[in-house]
Design a protein around this motif. Sequence first.
Motif: not given
Length: 675
Positions: A19-29
């Motif tokens: 969940l954290v990876w998706f919210q803060y790292y996946y396709k985010t700058k």
Amino acid sequence: MPRSAFLWILAALVASGLLVWFQYYYKTKPRPWRNTLALLRFLAVFGILLLLVNPEVEKLQTYLTKTKLLFLADNSASIDLQEERQAILRTLSLLEANPDLQDRFEIQNYLFGKSLRVGDSLDFTEGQTDISAALESLSRVHNNEKAVVVLLTDGNLNSGSSQWFSANPKLDIYPVVIGDTTTFSDLRIDRIIANKYAFEGNKYPVEILYSYTGQAPAEVSLQITDNGRPVYRNRVSFPAGGGSGQRELLLDAGKPGLHILRASLTSLDGERNLQNNSATAGIEVLDEQLQIGLVSTETHPDIGSLRRSLTQNQQRQLDIMSPNAASGRIEETDLWIFYQPDASFAPLYRLLKNKNTPIFWFCGPEADWNFVNSVQQGFQLEERGPAEEVFAELNAGFGYFDVSAWKTEDFPPVEGLLGSYDFTVPNEWILGQRVKGISLEEPLLALLKGSDRRQAVFFGSGLWKWRMATFKSERSFESFDGLISKVVQFLTADAVNQRLAVEYEPIYRGAEESYIRARYFDEAYSFDPGASLVLKLRDSSGTAAGEFPMSLGKDIYQTDISFLDPGKYSFTVELQDGSLRQSGSFSLQRASVEQQPLPSDVDWLSKLALENNGSVIFPDRPKVLTDSLLSAERYRPVQKSRRNIVSLLEYYWLMALILAAFAAEWFIRKYNGLL
């Protein structure tokens, strides 16, 4: 931790990370504070999922257990001297104030006389000393824990057992000897054993137990008086060092009324305690006895059981006879028992036909039912079936008297007849028949209220098996004999004797409960709690000594008579309307064994201590006791641990951590304009 819980925690860990990876790292700058915010979000989400999984956690608790130190103080009136009272109070005060004892032990205070009580408010007014009962009560209270008992007493017990107490191996006993330990020569009448009742013109047995303590041999005179009149006198001898003895006598009953027996030993030169040289007992001499005739043409174990059961009460006289011999005993017999009657009973029954003497019938397979059906009409066997083993079934609706305490479930079967029984007079069954688990709706034991006489019928044989079964299950014949006694009372009772029963003692002593009790039964012979009973008293001169309403207790009426002055009294208990009454007489004495000048029983207390891992202590040496208690390794406090399985929901700091993580994440995002 169970394997399933571990897998759920691992799944929560992975889900939180995803969940954290998706919210803060996946396709985010990349953003400022991204790693910090991701960590806070991970901790908060993982904490919530962990609470949902709610795994059980093992929690270790450590604690310190102290040995119980129980101060047990004698509160009886035998601690009557000022020095003895001060010795107990001073010793208790020193022990309770000792800081080392307070640190080592958990201290509790008890006192005793007749029974055990919690507390330390000593007033030395108890009329009895029962050390065994107090120790047994402490044993039950502290059954599963180590405890030390400091017993402060003179050791002069006058109630309960004198055997050395060792019921609880976890109780160590340290007696503190209170009082004078000097021994003197002493003669004692220990006990008079006699029945409460005797009958005019008969002899009754009396047993006198006596003893002697002293260094020199002694020879004295034993005398017995009956209401002040000498009836026996003889010499008794004791060897050097003391001893005991007994005398068994047969005394004449004398005239009806209360007889006070006094047994006494002449005193020795210099004997200090003269109060225990004599003892009294009360005998009520009655002018009549219930005469029961058991008629049979055969021998059977039932007859022996009935004889033993009926003669437990000294007010009954049972004679076993043949039908021919019974014909000459018509006038003097109050109750007839016909055991398995046959045609040879016909002449006897013809003589009884015009009399209302009650009859208890035993009519099993051996009885001649043609004869039974032909001579009386109260009950009939209409259809005779085969002999069969029959089990008893208690009739819960029986109303003539209370049979609820009588249990028949485990009783063996008796021999009965399968058949149909018919009654032509009012009746109720105490017992019904059950064969192979099936209720037959036929009587096994029934009571009949006929217009001419009362009757009872037992439709079988083998009653002796029930008496033996009662003893096997209860270690006593009491409940069986009690039922037979109630049946006899029903058959022989007139309205007064059956419906109003009085209980009292011929002699009341100062240390005992002093009550006159009564039971009143209604027309159906059930206890009536709504009656108004009055106790009327007269002293030995015939002067009225008071009239008192009897208070209702638990299924009994009673009046306390302990306030009366010592002396002889007669009484009458009657209904307020005067329709029923019962009378008797008693003697009230005030002499108390607690007031006898006895030395402290050091020998008994020493044996008590020896049997219970303790030692005898004297009140002028309290340091000996404290040193013994503090130096004993077995009394040291013990640190113990307890492993508890608790839910994660009980760790409130985890919920606080989750809230703190969410709050910190929100504040950082807000402060940096990331919302």
